[in-house]
Design a protein around this motif. Structure first.
Motif: not given
Length: 244
Positions: A214-221, A234-237, A184-189
């Motif tokens: 990660l969604d529950r801990t607020g680390r992704v949108t 569903h798409r994650y960033a 997720l960190r290295t993804a361009e989108g």
């Protein structure tokens, strides 16, 4: 993380232990924290101090790599001590280890350059994870040279993720969690669950479990993309930490 001119060194390419100053007004707690540090390979306790004045006296006579610093000291608080250290030219790395949990103190610690903030009470595993992340980071930085963006991202993310493996629910692998975070960190989108699974080399069901965490801990949108037919995808960033 800045090195002072007289910082301990193990020589070119020679692994060395990192010297740690443990600062806590409670002598029993300081002794326990020092014992924790001594149990982590690659770290040794340089000294213990129970006040800001004692800590300054130690640092005026010898260099250390890292300070484990309590905020509540008898003569001044930990953040004021950090300010004084910087004014006097001490650039020693700091990890706050304290019962102070108000957000104003946490934010001030960030702005003063504290690398981590560990809230009491904590376990040996919680401290060990942060020390190990710090050691790996310092060894990377001590090699010098230049870094590509991916390496810079890894360096900045190393300490932020240090405590995550110890907080994982039962049945979750720290290695898999770190792999998903790195994808997720290295993804361009934003990425779909299947894309993340493919990049991480895991099943779609496994990716879903870690993404929910990660969604529950607020680390992704999380966003929904609607196609012409079928259910929305569903798409994650990755959501980086909010600056102080």
């Amino acid at each position: 993380m800045n090195a002072t001119p007289d910082e301990p060194s193990g020589g070119h390419g020679v692994p060395r232990d990192f010297d740690v100053l443990v600062v806590d007004d409670d002598t029993r707690v300081a002794r326990i924290n020092a014992a924790y540090v001594a149990k982590v390979p690659g770290f040794r306790v340089a000294a213990r101090a129970h006040s800001a004045a004692e800590a300054l006296a130690v640092l005026d006579t010898r260099a250390v790599d890292l300070i484990l610093l309590d905020h509540y000291l008898p003569d001044e608080n930990g953040l004021d001590l950090v300010r004084r250290l910087r004014e006097r030219g001490h650039h020693t790395d700091v990890i706050m280890v304290t019962a102070a949990r108000d957000l104003a103190t946490v934010q001030a610690a960030m702005r003063l350059g504290a690398l981590q903030y560990l809230v009491k009470p904590f376990t040996f595993g919680g401290l060990r994870a942060r020390l190990e992340a710090y050691g790996a980071l310092r060894r990377t930085l001590d090699t010098g040279g230049e870094a590509e963006q991916a390496e810079v991202d890894r360096i900045f993310g190393a300490l932020a993720a240090a405590g995550a493996p110890n907080d994982l629910p039962k049945g979750h692998s720290p290695t898999t969690a770190d792999t998903v975070r790195q994808v997720l960190r290295t993804a361009e989108g934003p990425l779909s669950t299947q894309q993340i699974a493919d990049l991480a080399g895991i099943s779609r069901q496994t990716a879903q479990r870690y993404l929910k965490l990660l969604d529950r801990t607020g680390r992704v949108t999380l966003a929904l993309r609607y196609g012409e037919t079928g259910r929305p995808e569903h798409r994650y960033a990755w959501r980086p930490p909010t600056p102080g």
